[in-house]
Design an enzyme around this catalytic site. Structure first.
Site, PDB file in Angstrom:
ATOM      1  N   GLY A  36       0.813  -1.210   0.000  1.00  0.00           N
ATOM      2  CA  GLY A  36       0.000   0.000   0.000  1.00  0.00           C
ATOM      3  C   GLY A  36       0.850   1.266   0.000  1.00  0.00           C
ATOM      4  N   PHE A  73      -9.109  -6.567   2.560  1.00  0.00           N
ATOM      5  CA  PHE A  73      -8.337  -6.601   1.304  1.00  0.00           C
ATOM      6  C   PHE A  73      -6.893  -7.025   1.539  1.00  0.00           C
ATOM      7  CE2 PHE A  73     -11.730  -3.561   0.746  1.00  0.00           C
ATOM      8  CZ  PHE A  73     -12.219  -3.875  -0.502  1.00  0.00           C
ATOM      9  N   THR A 117     -11.014 -14.713  -5.039  1.00  0.00           N
ATOM     10  CA  THR A 117     -10.291 -14.686  -6.313  1.00  0.00           C
ATOM     11  C   THR A 117     -10.801 -15.693  -7.336  1.00  0.00           C
ATOM     12  OG1 THR A 117      -8.116 -15.051  -7.309  1.00  0.00           O
ATOM     13  CG2 THR A 117      -8.591 -16.299  -5.330  1.00  0.00           C
ATOM     14  N   TYR A 141      -1.982 -19.431  -3.301  1.00  0.00           N
ATOM     15  CA  TYR A 141      -2.761 -18.196  -3.123  1.00  0.00           C
ATOM     16  C   TYR A 141      -4.265 -18.493  -3.177  1.00  0.00           C
ATOM     17  CZ  TYR A 141      -5.166 -13.937  -4.517  1.00  0.00           C
ATOM     18  OH  TYR A 141      -6.071 -12.917  -4.611  1.00  0.00           O
ATOM     19  N   ARG A 219      -8.602 -13.332 -20.369  1.00  0.00           N
ATOM     20  CA  ARG A 219      -9.013 -12.949 -19.022  1.00  0.00           C
ATOM     21  C   ARG A 219     -10.216 -12.010 -19.101  1.00  0.00           C
ATOM     22  NH1 ARG A 219      -6.294 -16.475 -18.200  1.00  0.00           N
ATOM     23  NH2 ARG A 219      -4.496 -16.785 -16.850  1.00  0.00           N
TER      24      ARG A 219
HETATM   25  N1  UFG Z   1       0.733 -11.498 -18.798  1.00  0.00           N
HETATM   26  C1  UFG Z   1       1.691 -11.435 -19.802  1.00  0.00           C
HETATM   27  N2  UFG Z   1       2.774 -10.659 -19.595  1.00  0.00           N
HETATM   28  C2  UFG Z   1       2.984  -9.955 -18.456  1.00  0.00           C
HETATM   29  C3  UFG Z   1       2.022 -10.031 -17.428  1.00  0.00           C
HETATM   30  C4  UFG Z   1       0.891 -10.816 -17.634  1.00  0.00           C
HETATM   31  O1  UFG Z   1       1.547 -12.059 -20.845  1.00  0.00           O
HETATM   32  O2  UFG Z   1       4.036  -9.289 -18.333  1.00  0.00           O
HETATM   33  C5  UFG Z   1      -0.473 -12.310 -19.011  1.00  0.00           C
HETATM   34  C6  UFG Z   1      -0.627 -13.410 -17.998  1.00  0.00           C
HETATM   35  O3  UFG Z   1       0.047 -14.564 -18.421  1.00  0.00           O
HETATM   36  C7  UFG Z   1      -2.140 -13.571 -17.963  1.00  0.00           C
HETATM   37  C8  UFG Z   1      -2.678 -12.166 -18.274  1.00  0.00           C
HETATM   38  O4  UFG Z   1      -1.582 -11.473 -18.868  1.00  0.00           O
HETATM   39  O5  UFG Z   1      -2.549 -14.432 -18.981  1.00  0.00           O
HETATM   40  C9  UFG Z   1      -3.127 -11.420 -17.048  1.00  0.00           C
HETATM   41  O6  UFG Z   1      -2.092 -11.504 -16.084  1.00  0.00           O
HETATM   42  P1  UFG Z   1      -2.099 -10.653 -14.737  1.00  0.00           P
HETATM   43  O7  UFG Z   1      -0.811 -10.956 -14.045  1.00  0.00           O
HETATM   44  O8  UFG Z   1      -2.411  -9.232 -15.048  1.00  0.00           O
HETATM   45  O9  UFG Z   1      -3.333 -11.233 -13.943  1.00  0.00           O
HETATM   46  P2  UFG Z   1      -3.645 -12.749 -13.526  1.00  0.00           P
HETATM   47  O10 UFG Z   1      -4.752 -13.214 -14.416  1.00  0.00           O
HETATM   48  O11 UFG Z   1      -2.461 -13.593 -13.478  1.00  0.00           O
HETATM   49  O12 UFG Z   1      -4.048 -12.548 -12.008  1.00  0.00           O
HETATM   50  C10 UFG Z   1      -5.232 -11.919 -11.604  1.00  0.00           C
HETATM   51  C11 UFG Z   1      -5.049 -11.328 -10.215  1.00  0.00           C
HETATM   52  C12 UFG Z   1      -4.795 -12.428  -9.212  1.00  0.00           C
HETATM   53  C13 UFG Z   1      -5.896 -13.428  -9.298  1.00  0.00           C
HETATM   54  C14 UFG Z   1      -6.001 -13.942 -10.688  1.00  0.00           C
HETATM   55  C15 UFG Z   1      -7.138 -14.884 -10.800  1.00  0.00           C
HETATM   56  O13 UFG Z   1      -3.981 -10.424 -10.202  1.00  0.00           O
HETATM   57  O14 UFG Z   1      -4.764 -11.887  -7.908  1.00  0.00           O
HETATM   58  O15 UFG Z   1      -6.232 -12.868 -11.595  1.00  0.00           O
HETATM   59  O16 UFG Z   1      -6.866 -15.779 -11.796  1.00  0.00           O
HETATM   60  F1  UFG Z   1      -5.658 -14.474  -8.487  1.00  0.00           F
END
Ligand code: UFG
Length: 325
Positions: A36, A73, A117, A141, A219
């Site tokens: 934070g 949170f 999540t 997680y 996503r």
């Molecule tokens: N990605 C990339 N390059 C990067 C970062 C992310 O290709 O540099 C891809 C990841 O592989 C994924 C998508 O972008 O397919 C989204 O990735 P994020 O890291 O932004 O988010 P996540 O889906 O991994 O995670 C989010 C939340 C988590 C939660 C999760 C639930 O941040 O807290 O969704 O699946 F648990």
């Protein structure tokens, strides 16, 4: 109501605090500033710096303020990190949550909202994912959040706690004042925008060999303001019973689509490179949020990916160094 918000200096917490205060609530933020930022705390919120593993600090909060509801949170939140550090996640996330619940209940607080999540759904049988889907946590997680959900359901049955578990899909975007600033940053949209700002050379795509139309992961991105609104609705509904909701827009976008929309919005070059898959990433995660729409009348105001990325871009332009200006 007077509401205790743990992690109220974090990304989602800060936007929820802003909306709670706009809605006439009083807020006490409890945060250890691990992720934070002091500048992310609404000026009208009372701030207590502390750790959730410190029971006496927590007790003090409930003794000093007549708290009527808790929004929790504060948590370790990275899927990938949890695969490396399972004890930090299954240990701290769960015990910190338990400490908070024990103090809340000991002081007569029976309203509780948990940030849960989409990582509960590692191998969904059906897309979009409804609350009926089998729970298969994808990481320590996800497991830590599932354990907390289970604990909440027992506290409802045994001690009359009324809770909402809100399972966020991919929170993104910003309000005018509060945005996403993690250190290190791992999330796709802020990373892509840092490339557009010239602060990083390129975005690495984590795998383009997934079984999706363009090979990259899909996503469901949900505007943090819409997510915050869901918390307010859930809070208002708590006295009618505990509830669990999946929260997303019901629409999926691939990593490549996100990068393309960001190129259009920023008008700046965003070089990309394809790298290996990131362990623990499921190919497709899209929420069905029919349940919260029907039960609470939740209606996202900013469902388009363009409006989500636009708001994040505006925030990053105003805060090119995040909160550390
Ligand atoms: N990605 C990339 N390059 C990067 C970062 C992310 O290709 O540099 C891809 C990841 O592989 C994924 C998508 O972008 O397919 C989204 O990735 P994020 O890291 O932004 O988010 P996540 O889906 O991994 O995670 C989010 C939340 C988590 C939660 C999760 C639930 O941040 O807290 O969704 O699946 F648990």
């Amino acid at each position: 109501m007077k509401i205790l918000v743990t992690g109220g200096a974090g990304y989602i917490g800060s936007v929820v605090v802003e909306q709670l205060i706009a809605g006439g609530h009083q807020v006490v933020v409890f945060d250890n500033f691990y992720q934070g930022h002091r500048a992310a705390i609404h000026p009208e919120a009372r701030c207590v710096e502390g750790n959730l593993n410190n029971r006496s600090a927590l007790r003090q909060v409930f003794e000093n303020d007549t708290i009527e509801a808790v929004m929790h949170f504060a948590s370790y939140t990275l899927v990938g990190e949890s695969m490396q550090k399972p004890f930090m996640y299954i240990g701290d996330n769960v015990t910190n949550g338990l400490n908070l619940l024990q103090e809340a209940l000991a002081h007569g607080v029976r309203r509780f909202i948990l940030s849960s999540t989409a990582n509960l759904f590692d191998r969904p049988a059906k897309i979009p994912i409804s609350e009926e889907e089998a729970i298969v946590p994808g990481s320590p997680y996800g497991e830590s959040k599932y354990l907390l959900e289970r604990i909440l359901s027992w506290l409802d049955r045994t001690l009359g706690l009324r809770y909402a578990a809100l399972r966020y899909f991919n929170a993104a975007g910003a309000s005018e004042n509060y945005g996403e600033d993690h250190e290190p940053e791992t999330h796709l949209i802020p990373l892509v925008l840092k490339v557009a700002l010239g602060k990083r050379s390129h975005i690495e795509i984590f795998g383009d060999d997934y079984p999706t139309p363009d090979g990259t992961c899909i996503r469901d991105y949900i505007h943090v303001i819409d997510l915050a609104q869901a918390h307010i609705l859930a809070l208002e509904a708590l006295d009618r019973g505990s509830r669990v909701y999946n929260l997303g827009n019901g629409q999926g976008f691939s990593v490549r689509q996100v990068i393309d929309v960001a190129r259009n919005i920023t008008g700046r070059p965003i070089p990309e490179r394809v790298g290996p898959r990131r362990p623990g990433d499921p190919a497709v995660l899209i929420a069905s949020s029919e349940k919260i729409r029907q039960e609470l009348g939740w209606q996202p105001k900013h469902p388009s990916l363009e409006s989500i990325i636009q708001s994040a871009w505006q925030w990053h332009l105003r805060n090119p160094n995040g909160y550390e200006n």
